[in-house]
Design a protein around this motif. Structure first.
Motif, mmCIF file in Angstrom:
data_model
loop_
_atom_site.group_PDB
_atom_site.id
_atom_site.type_symbol
_atom_site.label_atom_id
_atom_site.label_comp_id
_atom_site.label_asym_id
_atom_site.label_seq_id
_atom_site.Cartn_x
_atom_site.Cartn_y
_atom_site.Cartn_z
ATOM 1 N N LYS A 1 -1.234 1.001 11.085
ATOM 2 C CA LYS A 1 -2.075 0.330 12.073
ATOM 3 C C LYS A 1 -3.085 -0.581 11.400
ATOM 4 C CE LYS A 1 -5.392 1.286 15.799
ATOM 5 N NZ LYS A 1 -6.088 2.366 16.573
ATOM 6 N N GLN A 2 -3.675 -0.125 10.290
ATOM 7 C CA GLN A 2 -4.730 -0.897 9.630
ATOM 8 C C GLN A 2 -4.178 -1.964 8.690
ATOM 9 O OE1 GLN A 2 -7.338 0.769 11.840
ATOM 10 N NE2 GLN A 2 -8.170 -0.472 10.182
ATOM 11 N N ALA A 3 -2.948 -1.794 8.212
ATOM 12 C CA ALA A 3 -2.420 -2.651 7.143
ATOM 13 C C ALA A 3 -2.067 -4.056 7.607
ATOM 14 C CB ALA A 3 -1.200 -1.992 6.511
ATOM 15 N N GLY A 4 -1.839 -4.246 8.892
ATOM 16 C CA GLY A 4 -1.453 -5.570 9.367
ATOM 17 C C GLY A 4 -0.107 -5.983 8.795
ATOM 18 N N ASN A 5 -0.092 -7.114 8.084
ATOM 19 C CA ASN A 5 1.165 -7.628 7.531
ATOM 20 C C ASN A 5 1.488 -7.070 6.146
ATOM 21 O OD1 ASN A 5 1.666 -9.302 9.776
ATOM 22 N ND2 ASN A 5 0.333 -10.903 8.952
ATOM 23 N N ILE A 6 0.621 -6.234 5.612
ATOM 24 C CA ILE A 6 0.885 -5.661 4.290
ATOM 25 C C ILE A 6 1.814 -4.460 4.439
ATOM 26 C CG2 ILE A 6 -0.138 -4.534 2.275
ATOM 27 C CD1 ILE A 6 -2.686 -6.105 2.803
ATOM 28 N N PRO A 7 2.941 -4.441 3.723
ATOM 29 C CA PRO A 7 3.883 -3.319 3.877
ATOM 30 C C PRO A 7 3.308 -2.014 3.342
ATOM 31 C CG PRO A 7 4.583 -4.782 2.108
ATOM 32 C CD PRO A 7 3.444 -5.467 2.795
ATOM 33 N N VAL A 8 3.653 -0.923 4.018
ATOM 34 C CA VAL A 8 3.186 0.409 3.651
ATOM 35 C C VAL A 8 4.371 1.263 3.208
ATOM 36 C CG1 VAL A 8 2.148 2.547 4.503
ATOM 37 C CG2 VAL A 8 1.203 0.338 5.199
ATOM 38 N N MET A 9 4.242 1.866 2.033
ATOM 39 C CA MET A 9 5.227 2.830 1.551
ATOM 40 C C MET A 9 4.623 4.223 1.685
ATOM 41 S SD MET A 9 7.257 3.030 -2.089
ATOM 42 C CE MET A 9 5.781 3.008 -3.117
ATOM 43 N N ALA A 10 5.420 5.182 2.146
ATOM 44 C CA ALA A 10 4.912 6.536 2.391
ATOM 45 C C ALA A 10 5.758 7.570 1.654
ATOM 46 C CB ALA A 10 4.911 6.843 3.884
ATOM 47 N N SER A 11 5.083 8.545 1.054
ATOM 48 C CA SER A 11 5.789 9.630 0.382
ATOM 49 C C SER A 11 6.422 10.577 1.401
ATOM 50 C CB SER A 11 4.836 10.412 -0.508
ATOM 51 O OG SER A 11 5.456 11.597 -0.970
ATOM 52 N N ILE A 12 7.637 11.005 1.101
ATOM 53 C CA ILE A 12 8.334 11.981 1.941
ATOM 54 C C ILE A 12 8.731 13.212 1.121
ATOM 55 C CG2 ILE A 12 9.183 10.290 3.598
ATOM 56 C CD1 ILE A 12 11.895 10.398 2.055
ATOM 57 N N ILE B 1 0.854 -1.184 0.000
ATOM 58 C CA ILE B 1 0.000 0.000 0.000
ATOM 59 C C ILE B 1 0.890 1.234 0.000
ATOM 60 C CG2 ILE B 1 -1.722 1.315 1.306
ATOM 61 C CD1 ILE B 1 -2.655 -1.410 2.470
ATOM 62 N N GLY B 2 0.594 2.160 -0.908
ATOM 63 C CA GLY B 2 1.366 3.400 -0.989
ATOM 64 C C GLY B 2 0.524 4.582 -0.552
ATOM 65 N N VAL B 3 0.855 5.174 0.570
ATOM 66 C CA VAL B 3 0.092 6.324 1.050
ATOM 67 C C VAL B 3 0.836 7.617 0.740
ATOM 68 C CG1 VAL B 3 -1.067 5.019 2.866
ATOM 69 C CG2 VAL B 3 1.077 6.204 3.392
ATOM 70 N N LEU B 4 0.049 8.680 0.603
ATOM 71 C CA LEU B 4 0.587 10.017 0.370
ATOM 72 C C LEU B 4 1.293 10.145 -0.973
ATOM 73 C CD1 LEU B 4 2.021 10.743 3.946
ATOM 74 C CD2 LEU B 4 -0.222 11.378 3.026
ATOM 75 N N GLY B 5 0.819 9.373 -1.953
ATOM 76 C CA GLY B 5 1.261 9.607 -3.313
ATOM 77 C C GLY B 5 0.486 10.783 -3.886
ATOM 78 N N SER B 6 0.543 10.952 -5.196
ATOM 79 C CA SER B 6 -0.220 12.045 -5.804
ATOM 80 C C SER B 6 -1.708 11.877 -5.537
ATOM 81 C CB SER B 6 0.045 12.097 -7.308
ATOM 82 O OG SER B 6 1.405 12.382 -7.560
ATOM 83 N N THR B 7 -2.196 10.629 -5.596
ATOM 84 C CA THR B 7 -3.597 10.358 -5.282
ATOM 85 C C THR B 7 -3.883 10.648 -3.818
ATOM 86 O OG1 THR B 7 -3.492 8.589 -6.916
ATOM 87 C CG2 THR B 7 -5.424 8.633 -5.504
ATOM 88 N N GLY B 8 -2.885 10.532 -2.984
ATOM 89 C CA GLY B 8 -3.032 10.813 -1.564
ATOM 90 C C GLY B 8 -2.812 12.266 -1.195
ATOM 91 N N SER B 9 -2.641 13.125 -2.217
ATOM 92 C CA SER B 9 -2.573 14.589 -2.019
ATOM 93 C C SER B 9 -1.455 15.026 -1.079
ATOM 94 C CB SER B 9 -3.928 15.112 -1.490
ATOM 95 O OG SER B 9 -4.980 14.780 -2.355
ATOM 96 N N TYR B 10 -0.299 14.374 -1.169
ATOM 97 C CA TYR B 10 0.764 14.627 -0.191
ATOM 98 C C TYR B 10 1.218 16.074 -0.129
ATOM 99 C CZ TYR B 10 4.238 14.439 -4.034
ATOM 100 O OH TYR B 10 4.957 14.664 -5.175
ATOM 101 N N MET B 11 1.238 16.761 -1.268
ATOM 102 C CA MET B 11 1.743 18.131 -1.265
ATOM 103 C C MET B 11 0.765 19.127 -0.650
ATOM 104 S SD MET B 11 4.858 18.355 -2.179
ATOM 105 C CE MET B 11 5.045 20.107 -2.545
ATOM 106 N N TYR B 12 -0.438 18.674 -0.351
ATOM 107 C CA TYR B 12 -1.448 19.540 0.261
ATOM 108 C C TYR B 12 -1.535 19.325 1.777
ATOM 109 C CZ TYR B 12 -2.946 20.258 -4.549
ATOM 110 O OH TYR B 12 -2.975 20.576 -5.887
#
Length: 294
Positions: free
Chosen positions: A64-75, A38-49
């Motif tokens: 917290k919600q992802a469980g064993n699924i890895p999460v990638m986050a935009s920085i 799961i990729g959070v805060l990508g362009s779809t996740g409106s990270y620059m806003y």
């Protein structure tokens, strides 16, 4: 981490604040479908806003919600100082990987873009995915620069923009990029309309907008491509041509938000102002396509 279907959910807003309940709903559907990451805060996740606190809020909730699924986050951010602070926050919040685009106000040179990735790679402990998105960043990577950045510590994947509809040209593009990056480096495709072409051409991962809305259907397409069933994957993608046309016309985030509103997964307008979703009439025109995805 960098393989299969990586779904990029919206960061839904309600009254100009992050709608945690709606975001949890997105996450629950992704976990239920069993997406690969799961990729959070990508362009779809409106990270620059989002400000720093809001970004950490999203990452913590996702992990917290992802469980064993890895999460990638935009920085991604304008200043290196802020990128490093966001990287620290993301790692502390439990992100398994970081997504970094060369965003800027003053257009970056290749030297400046390389410096960005060099500095960040030296100060993190998790993998980094290079976000190549010239449509929004106005920065175009050369293959030489891709090769130099890919050789840095912790750089393990690249999220490339859409490629040719022609199968031979698509494969040639992926093969060319493959020739300048290290072994075991993951090449991922974005641009949902040509994602299957990218997978069939040898990309390892689909960084997907639609996969965050209809993960089971998109996961099936991904598995067909991974198993060498190229025609099956293409047929499923072609069924979604009305959606791809809206993505190309309006931008995927505006269409994704409108679909989510139509499905009553989020409240209108759902996006951080001044962004607004496409009109409901456009979504009504693709209703049959959306129903097929269910």
């Amino acid at each position: 981490m960098f393989n299969g279907l990586s779904a990029f959910p919206l960061t839904p807003f309600k009254d100009e604040k992050i709608d945690e309940q709606a975001f949890v709903g997105f996450m629950d559907r992704l976990v239920d479908a069993g997406v690969d990451s799961i990729g959070v805060l990508g362009s779809t996740g409106s990270y620059m806003y989002l400000d720093r606190a809001e970004r950490r809020q999203v990452i913590e909730l996702a992990v917290k919600q992802a469980g064993n699924i890895p999460v990638m986050a935009s920085i991604s951010s304008l200043r290196l100082r802020d990128v490093l602070r966001l990287a620290e926050d993301a790692q502390q919040a439990g992100a398994s990987a970081l997504l970094l685009a060369p965003v800027s106000y003053q257009p970056l040179s290749e030297q400046e873009a390389y410096l960005l990735y060099e500095q960040v790679s030296q100060q993190v402990s998790v993998p980094i995915c290079v976000y190549d998105n010239p449509r929004t960043t106005q920065f175009t990577f050369s293959d030489e620069l891709h090769g130099k950045i890919a050789a840095l510590q912790h750089i393990q994947s690249v999220k490339i923009p859409g490629i040719s509809d022609d199968a031979m040209q698509a494969k040639a593009r992926v093969d060319q990029l493959r020739s300048v990056v290290p072994d075991n480096f993951s090449i991922g495709i974005s641009g949902d309309a040509v994602a299957v072409r990218g997978l069939n051409a040898g990309c390892e991962v689909w960084y997907s907008v639609l996969g965050s809305l209809f993960p089971k259907f998109c996961l099936e397409m991904t598995r067909h491509a991974q198993a060498g069933r190229a025609e099956e994957a293409l047929k499923q993608s072609e069924q979604l041509s009305p959606i791809w046309a809206l993505f190309n016309q309006h931008g995927s985030v505006r269409v994704a938000a409108a679909i989510a509103i139509y499905k009553k997964w989020i409240s209108a307008p759902g996006l951080p102002l001044p962004l607004i979703p496409v009109g409901s009439s456009a979504i009504e025109n693709i209703e049959d396509c959306l129903n097929a995805l269910e």
